[in-house]
Design a protein around this motif. Structure first.
Motif, mmCIF file in Angstrom:
data_model
loop_
_atom_site.group_PDB
_atom_site.id
_atom_site.type_symbol
_atom_site.label_atom_id
_atom_site.label_comp_id
_atom_site.label_asym_id
_atom_site.label_seq_id
_atom_site.Cartn_x
_atom_site.Cartn_y
_atom_site.Cartn_z
ATOM 1 N N ILE A 1 52.254 -28.890 -57.766
ATOM 2 C CA ILE A 1 51.934 -28.452 -56.875
ATOM 3 C C ILE A 1 51.959 -27.156 -57.302
ATOM 4 O O ILE A 1 51.043 -26.268 -57.347
ATOM 5 C CB ILE A 1 51.803 -29.145 -55.665
ATOM 6 N N ILE A 2 53.089 -26.527 -57.402
ATOM 7 C CA ILE A 2 53.821 -25.025 -57.643
ATOM 8 C C ILE A 2 52.434 -24.659 -58.635
ATOM 9 O O ILE A 2 52.224 -23.446 -58.643
ATOM 10 C CB ILE A 2 54.897 -24.959 -57.536
ATOM 11 N N VAL A 3 52.961 -25.730 -59.072
ATOM 12 C CA VAL A 3 52.132 -24.923 -60.741
ATOM 13 C C VAL A 3 50.874 -24.613 -60.747
ATOM 14 O O VAL A 3 49.911 -23.714 -61.272
ATOM 15 C CB VAL A 3 52.373 -25.935 -62.013
ATOM 16 N N ALA A 4 50.026 -25.432 -59.695
ATOM 17 C CA ALA A 4 48.824 -25.535 -59.592
ATOM 18 C C ALA A 4 48.450 -24.908 -59.268
ATOM 19 O O ALA A 4 47.261 -23.953 -59.608
ATOM 20 C CB ALA A 4 48.465 -26.917 -58.751
ATOM 21 N N ASN A 5 48.961 -24.054 -58.088
ATOM 22 C CA ASN A 5 49.537 -22.580 -57.193
ATOM 23 C C ASN A 5 49.427 -21.564 -58.045
ATOM 24 O O ASN A 5 47.883 -20.500 -57.891
ATOM 25 C CB ASN A 5 49.956 -22.779 -56.275
ATOM 26 N N ILE A 6 50.123 -21.794 -58.905
ATOM 27 C CA ILE A 6 49.702 -20.192 -59.768
ATOM 28 C C ILE A 6 48.898 -20.560 -60.422
ATOM 29 O O ILE A 6 48.199 -19.878 -61.498
ATOM 30 C CB ILE A 6 51.314 -20.418 -60.590
ATOM 31 N N CYS A 7 48.217 -21.735 -60.931
ATOM 32 C CA CYS A 7 47.142 -21.395 -62.050
ATOM 33 C C CYS A 7 45.555 -20.909 -61.769
ATOM 34 O O CYS A 7 45.206 -20.464 -61.916
ATOM 35 C CB CYS A 7 47.067 -22.871 -63.324
ATOM 36 N N LEU A 8 45.947 -21.726 -60.279
ATOM 37 C CA LEU A 8 44.492 -21.137 -59.268
ATOM 38 C C LEU A 8 44.651 -19.857 -59.584
ATOM 39 O O LEU A 8 43.260 -18.949 -59.383
ATOM 40 C CB LEU A 8 44.843 -21.652 -57.750
ATOM 41 N N ALA A 9 45.685 -19.117 -58.772
ATOM 42 C CA ALA A 9 45.313 -17.611 -59.049
ATOM 43 C C ALA A 9 44.573 -16.833 -60.388
ATOM 44 O O ALA A 9 44.739 -16.265 -60.119
ATOM 45 C CB ALA A 9 47.310 -16.775 -58.458
ATOM 46 N N TYR A 10 45.758 -17.622 -61.092
ATOM 47 C CA TYR A 10 45.294 -16.878 -62.346
ATOM 48 C C TYR A 10 43.716 -17.304 -63.228
ATOM 49 O O TYR A 10 43.123 -16.275 -63.663
ATOM 50 C CB TYR A 10 45.876 -16.907 -63.568
ATOM 51 N N SER B 1 48.403 -32.730 -52.277
ATOM 52 C CA SER B 1 47.409 -32.151 -54.023
ATOM 53 C C SER B 1 46.454 -30.864 -53.666
ATOM 54 O O SER B 1 46.064 -31.178 -54.915
ATOM 55 C CB SER B 1 48.048 -32.801 -54.976
ATOM 56 N N ASP B 2 45.908 -30.583 -52.820
ATOM 57 C CA ASP B 2 44.993 -30.119 -52.858
ATOM 58 C C ASP B 2 44.608 -28.817 -53.725
ATOM 59 O O ASP B 2 43.437 -28.622 -54.255
ATOM 60 C CB ASP B 2 44.564 -29.648 -50.986
ATOM 61 N N SER B 3 45.680 -28.159 -53.509
ATOM 62 C CA SER B 3 45.116 -27.095 -54.755
ATOM 63 C C SER B 3 45.346 -27.940 -55.679
ATOM 64 O O SER B 3 44.423 -27.389 -56.668
ATOM 65 C CB SER B 3 46.886 -26.502 -54.315
ATOM 66 N N LEU B 4 46.141 -28.666 -56.102
ATOM 67 C CA LEU B 4 45.424 -29.111 -57.886
ATOM 68 C C LEU B 4 44.268 -29.316 -57.967
ATOM 69 O O LEU B 4 43.025 -28.846 -59.312
ATOM 70 C CB LEU B 4 46.492 -30.009 -58.460
ATOM 71 N N VAL B 5 43.647 -29.708 -56.898
ATOM 72 C CA VAL B 5 42.336 -30.580 -56.750
ATOM 73 C C VAL B 5 41.336 -30.003 -56.788
ATOM 74 O O VAL B 5 40.427 -29.764 -57.551
ATOM 75 C CB VAL B 5 41.927 -31.422 -55.467
ATOM 76 N N ALA B 6 41.865 -27.999 -56.424
ATOM 77 C CA ALA B 6 40.637 -26.622 -56.288
ATOM 78 C C ALA B 6 40.666 -26.418 -57.716
ATOM 79 O O ALA B 6 39.969 -26.582 -58.118
ATOM 80 C CB ALA B 6 41.234 -26.848 -55.167
ATOM 81 N N LEU B 7 41.870 -26.508 -58.467
ATOM 82 C CA LEU B 7 41.988 -25.953 -59.552
ATOM 83 C C LEU B 7 41.252 -26.931 -60.456
ATOM 84 O O LEU B 7 40.316 -26.222 -60.990
ATOM 85 C CB LEU B 7 43.528 -25.791 -59.903
ATOM 86 N N ILE B 8 40.828 -28.028 -60.827
ATOM 87 C CA ILE B 8 40.537 -28.204 -61.206
ATOM 88 C C ILE B 8 38.872 -28.710 -61.090
ATOM 89 O O ILE B 8 38.438 -28.719 -61.979
ATOM 90 C CB ILE B 8 41.065 -30.380 -61.834
ATOM 91 N N THR B 9 38.668 -28.672 -60.032
ATOM 92 C CA THR B 9 37.231 -28.605 -59.910
ATOM 93 C C THR B 9 36.404 -27.379 -59.880
ATOM 94 O O THR B 9 35.552 -27.079 -60.810
ATOM 95 C CB THR B 9 37.390 -28.566 -58.222
ATOM 96 N N LEU B 10 37.416 -25.791 -59.906
ATOM 97 C CA LEU B 10 36.927 -25.329 -60.363
ATOM 98 C C LEU B 10 37.014 -24.829 -61.733
ATOM 99 O O LEU B 10 35.580 -24.687 -62.165
ATOM 100 C CB LEU B 10 38.175 -24.026 -59.638
ATOM 101 N N ALA B 11 37.888 -25.206 -62.246
ATOM 102 C CA ALA B 11 37.252 -24.977 -64.108
ATOM 103 C C ALA B 11 36.215 -25.739 -64.902
ATOM 104 O O ALA B 11 36.280 -25.711 -65.535
ATOM 105 C CB ALA B 11 39.018 -25.746 -64.494
ATOM 106 N N ALA B 12 35.937 -27.382 -63.914
ATOM 107 C CA ALA B 12 35.274 -27.793 -64.008
ATOM 108 C C ALA B 12 33.538 -27.078 -63.830
ATOM 109 O O ALA B 12 33.109 -27.183 -65.177
ATOM 110 C CB ALA B 12 35.158 -29.366 -63.238
ATOM 111 N N LEU B 13 33.950 -26.340 -63.214
ATOM 112 C CA LEU B 13 32.585 -25.868 -62.641
ATOM 113 C C LEU B 13 32.500 -24.209 -63.747
ATOM 114 O O LEU B 13 31.832 -24.177 -64.157
ATOM 115 C CB LEU B 13 32.524 -25.058 -61.426
#
Length: 429
Positions: free
Chosen positions: A117-126, A165-177
Motif C-alpha cells: 500500500i505504501i509503495v502504491a501511494n508513492i507510485c500513485l503520486a508519480y 488497499s484502495d490506493s493500490l486499486v486506484a493506481l492500477i485503475t488509473l494505469a489501465a486508463l
C-alpha cells in the motif's frame, strides 16, 4: 562523445527524483512506515492477518477458524472471513510467509501488510505527476499535485494506518486508463481486471471503457471485453480450483453487498432508526439501485475516443453514481476517485472545492463512524476497548452526527457529476 552522454544521464537522474523532492519523499516514506507499523483497523487487520496465515498454510481463507493460539491474541476468535476476491488473499499469504512466519512479530506482520500500500501511494503520486506533465501542466503545478499525494492525510489514514488497499486499486485503475488512451488494449484490460479483482469498486470503469471505444471498430470492444472477462476469471475463479478452496461461503453470502446499509450512503439513516445495518425484506432492491443508475448515467456520456481527460471524466461520473446510489459506502473507497479529481482540478476541469470534498469529508465522517479508536488495535487494544465503550454511551448522538456528515458528501458528489456532465456538453464533439 562521453562528455555529451554523461550530462544527459545526470539530467535524467535529476528528472526521476529531483533533489528538492527528496526531503518530501523521505518524510512520506518515514511517516508511512511508522503509521503502518503501529496502527491498523481492529476489524480489517485481524481479518487480513488471519487470511494471510490460512493462505500460507494451505487452508481456505474464506472459512475462518479459531486462531487465538496462532497469534497469541484473544481477539482472533469469531471473525468473519475476508470479503474480497482471491488476489488480495494471495498477496496476504506471501506477506505472512516473509514476515510473521519466520519472526512471530505481530507488529512486523502488521507493517508487512501495509508495504504494498505504501509503495502504491508513492507510485500513485508519480503517475499523477506524469499524467499532468503529459497534459502540458507546468512542472511547478505538477510538483504541487505530487506533494499533495505523498503527504496527504487521507491516504495516510485510510490506507497506511487503516490498512486498506484502495490506493493500490486506484493506481492500477488509473494505469489501465492511461494504457487505453495509448491504444494498448490488452495491457489495459488485464490491469483493469486486476484492479477489480483486488476490490470490485472500479467495476463502473468497464462501462466507461465501452463508451470510450464506442464507434471504433467493434472488434476492439469485443477484444477488450473478452480479455477483461478471461483475466477476471483467471484471477477470481481459477485460484479456487488450483488451491482447492471451497467457494460455499461466498456463494451462500452472494447478496451480502446488496442487503446492508450504512457508511457514507444515505441509508446510514436506517441504522439510526432500526438499530441494525441489515436491510429487511425486499429492501435489498435498494442494494442494486446502482446498476440501473450507472446505465442511465452512461447514456449522457460523450462517446468515442476523445483523449485521457474525457475518459477520466466518464470514469469519475460513473464511479460517483455508483458510490452515491449504493446502500453501503466505506469512506476509504473514495481513494479510487481521489487521483482522478486531483488531475481534473489541476487541469481546470473541476473547481478546487471538489478536491477538498473528496478527502476532507471522509475524514470528518470517520470520526463519527467510530473508526479512529479502532486503529489502536495493534499497540493499545485495551485503550481501544475503553474508548469504544465510552463512545457507545453516545451512540445515538454519534449516529445522528454521522448521518448529517453524509449529506454534504451526497451534495458534493452529485455536484461533481453535474459539473462533469455540463463541461462535456459545453464542448463541441
Amino acid at each position: 562523445m562521453s562528455s555529451k552522454v554523461l550530462p544527459v544521464r545526470a539530467n535524467r537522474s535529476r528528472q526521476l527524483i529531483p533533489k528538492e523532492d527528496v526531503g518530501y519523499l523521505l518524510v512520506s516514506i518515514l511517516l508511512q512506515l511508522i503509521l503502518g507499523l503501529f496502527f491498523g483497523h481492529a476489524y480489517d487487520i485481524k481479518i487480513f492477518m488471519a487470511t494471510g496465515y490460512l493462505v500460507a498454510t494451505g487452508q481456505n481463507p474464506y472459512i475462518l477458524p479459531d486462531l487465538r493460539a496462532v497469534f497469541h491474541n484473544p481477539a482472533f476468535y469469531g471473525l468473519t472471513s475476508i470479503g474480497y476476491p482471491p488476489p488480495w488473499s494471495l498477496i496476504l499469504g506471501l506477506l505472512y510467509l516473509i514476515s510473521y512466519a519466520p519472526t512471530q512479530g505481530f507488529l512486523l506482520y502488521n507493517l508487512a501488510i501495509k508495504l504494498p500500500i505504501i509503495v502504491a501511494n508513492i507510485c500513485l503520486a508519480y503517475l499523477v505527476k506524469h499524467i499532468l506533465l503529459e497534459q502540458k501542466v507546468s512542472a511547478g503545478m505538477a510538483r504541487k499535485a505530487w506533494i499533495f499525494l505523498v503527504l496527504n492525510p487521507f491516504l495516510f489514514y485510510f490506507t497506511t494506518a487503516w490498512g486498506q488497499s484502495d490506493s493500490l486499486v486506484a493506481l492500477i485503475t488509473l494505469a489501465a486508463l492511461v494504457l487505453l488512451t495509448k491504444q494498448r488494449l490488452i495491457g489495459s484490460s488485464i490491469l483493469l481486471a486486476l484492479a477489480i479483482s483486488l476490490k470490485p469498486t472500479p467495476v463502473p470503469v468497464v462501462l466507461a471503457v465501452i463508451v470510450y471505444l464506442w464507434g471504433s471498430p467493434w472488434n476492439r470492444i469485443a477484444r477488450y471485453l473478452i480479455t477483461i472477462t478471461v483475466s477476471t476469471l483467471i484471477l477470481c475463479v481459477l485460484p479456487f480450483f488450483i488451491l482447492h478452496w471451497s467457494a460455499s461461503p461466498i456463494l451462500n453470502g452472494w447478496n451480502t453487498q446488496f442487503t446492508v446499509s450504512g457508511g457514507m450512503a444515505l441509508t446510514t439513516l436506517y441504522e439510526l432508526t432500526a438499530g441494525t445495518y441489515a436491510l429487511p425484506g425486499n429492501w435489498w432492491l435498494l442494494g442494486v439501485l446502482w446498476l440501473p443508475a450507472i446505465l442511465i448515467g452512461a447514456l449522457f456520456l460523450k462517446r468515442g475516443e476523445h483523449g485521457l481527460i474525457d475518459l477520466l471524466k466518464n470514469s469519475l461520473i460513473l464511479i460517483l453514481i455508483f458510490f452515491l446510489t449504493r446502500t453501503w459506502l466505506s469512506e476509504q473507497n473514495l481513494a479510487l476517485i481521489l487521483p482522478m479529481v486531483l488531475i481534473l482540478v489541476y487541469l481546470g476541469e473541476l473547481p478546487g472545492l471538489a478536491l477538498s470534498a473528496v478527502w476532507i469529508l471522509p475524514l470528518i465522517f470517520t470520526v463519527f463512524n467510530d473508526s479512529p479508536p479502532q486503529l489502536l488495535f495493534p499497540i493499545l487494544p485495551d485503550l481501544m476497548t475503553r474508548l469504544l465503550q465510552w463512545t457507545d454511551t453516545f451512540r445515538a448522538t454519534r449516529l445522528f452526527a454521522r448521518m448529517l456528515a453524509v449529506l454534504p458528501w451526497q451534495l458534493a458528489g452529485w455536484w461533481m457529476v453535474m459539473c462533469n456532465l455540463r463541461s462535456r456538453s459545453a464542448k463541441p464533439v
